[in-house]
Scaffold this motif. Structure first.
Motif, short mmCIF file in Angstrom:
data_model
loop_
_atom_site.label_atom_id
_atom_site.label_comp_id
_atom_site.label_asym_id
_atom_site.label_seq_id
_atom_site.Cartn_x
_atom_site.Cartn_y
_atom_site.Cartn_z
N SER A 1 34.51 36.19 32.54
CA SER A 1 35.95 36.09 32.27
C SER A 1 36.70 37.35 32.68
O SER A 1 37.91 37.30 32.91
CB SER A 1 36.19 35.81 30.79
OG SER A 1 35.68 36.86 29.99
N HIS A 2 36.00 38.48 32.74
CA HIS A 2 36.64 39.76 33.06
C HIS A 2 35.66 40.65 33.81
O HIS A 2 34.45 40.47 33.71
CB HIS A 2 37.07 40.50 31.78
CG HIS A 2 38.09 39.77 30.99
ND1 HIS A 2 37.76 38.78 30.10
CD2 HIS A 2 39.44 39.87 30.96
CE1 HIS A 2 38.87 38.30 29.55
NE2 HIS A 2 39.90 38.95 30.05
N PHE A 3 36.20 41.62 34.52
CA PHE A 3 35.42 42.68 35.13
C PHE A 3 36.30 43.92 35.15
O PHE A 3 37.48 43.85 34.79
CB PHE A 3 34.91 42.29 36.53
CG PHE A 3 35.98 42.00 37.54
CD1 PHE A 3 36.36 42.96 38.48
CD2 PHE A 3 36.60 40.76 37.58
CE1 PHE A 3 37.34 42.69 39.42
CE2 PHE A 3 37.57 40.47 38.53
CZ PHE A 3 37.94 41.44 39.45
N ALA A 4 35.73 45.05 35.51
CA ALA A 4 36.49 46.30 35.44
C ALA A 4 36.41 47.07 36.74
O ALA A 4 35.43 46.98 37.48
CB ALA A 4 35.98 47.15 34.28
N TYR B 1 37.58 39.11 47.38
CA TYR B 1 36.45 39.98 47.68
C TYR B 1 36.06 40.81 46.46
O TYR B 1 34.88 40.91 46.09
CB TYR B 1 36.78 40.89 48.86
CG TYR B 1 35.65 41.80 49.27
CD1 TYR B 1 34.62 41.33 50.07
CD2 TYR B 1 35.62 43.13 48.87
CE1 TYR B 1 33.56 42.16 50.45
CE2 TYR B 1 34.57 43.96 49.24
CZ TYR B 1 33.56 43.47 50.03
OH TYR B 1 32.51 44.29 50.40
N LEU B 2 37.04 41.39 45.82
CA LEU B 2 36.81 42.21 44.62
C LEU B 2 36.11 41.39 43.54
O LEU B 2 35.08 41.80 42.98
CB LEU B 2 38.15 42.73 44.13
CG LEU B 2 38.20 43.80 43.08
CD1 LEU B 2 37.57 45.09 43.58
CD2 LEU B 2 39.64 44.07 42.66
N GLN B 3 36.65 40.23 43.27
CA GLN B 3 36.07 39.38 42.22
C GLN B 3 34.67 38.89 42.61
O GLN B 3 33.80 38.80 41.76
CB GLN B 3 37.00 38.20 41.95
CG GLN B 3 36.52 37.34 40.80
CD GLN B 3 37.55 36.34 40.37
OE1 GLN B 3 38.48 36.70 39.66
NE2 GLN B 3 37.40 35.09 40.78
N GLY C 1 39.83 31.72 38.63
CA GLY C 1 39.36 30.69 39.53
C GLY C 1 37.93 30.82 40.01
O GLY C 1 37.64 31.57 40.91
N GLY C 2 37.04 30.10 39.44
CA GLY C 2 35.68 30.02 39.93
C GLY C 2 34.74 31.11 39.47
O GLY C 2 33.63 31.22 39.98
#
Length: 165
Positions: A95-98, A147-149, A89-90
């Protein structure tokens, strides 16, 4: 009328992501893959951004949850694995993070009756933490996903070439 013997209990598949001094719990569908940390291209723009890792021909921002929570990396920090998370979402263009984890994550099928909601202790109060639960005697941190994203998105956008050039 429902016969109690035929009522199926609902389970949520989750992954427990071990950190150095605690563990995160996330629904399994949030985690795309777990990979060895390997080489991370270091970045020093913020204390919680460890850098960027290559995954499936993409550059992923790699965050330290401990640094997000505490404002600094723990002493002698070492990432063993990376949990590659699905951005939802948004997350424009990302598309990804770690998130760096200290050991191999493990799978749990949780039912409502296994989970006890805990108060977040004062020393763990942080915008990175949405709440805490206790399962099988283990206290687990529920991260604030938004928050993480957002922290990953900020790092990702800073890394992108300026389109106004």
């Amino acid at each position: 009328m429902n016969d109690p013997a035929t009522v199926k209990e609902e389970y949520l598949p989750t992954l427990v992501l071990p950190l150095r001094d605690s563990a995160l719990v996330l629904p399994s569908h949030c985690v795309a893959e777990v990979m060895m940390a390997g080489s991370i291209e270091a970045e020093e723009s913020s204390p919680h951004l460890l850098g960027f890792a290559n995954w499936r021909e993409r550059e992923l921002p790699v965050l330290s949850f401990e640094a997000l929570r505490d404002g600094q990396l723990p002493q002698q920090f070492r990432a063993r694995q990376l949990a590659v998370l699905n951005a939802i979402g948004g997350a424009e263009g990302m598309s990804h993070f770690a998130v760096a984890v200290s050991a191999m994550p493990h799978h749990w099928e949780l039912s409502e009756d296994q989970v006890e909601t805990l108060e977040v202790p004062d020393d763990l109060q942080s915008p990175a933490i949405q709440g805490m639960i206790k399962v099988a005697g283990q206290s687990l941190v529920v991260p604030d996903w938004d928050y993480l994203q957002q922290q990953a998105m900020n790092a990702y956008q800073q890394r992108q070439p300026d389109s106004s050039d």
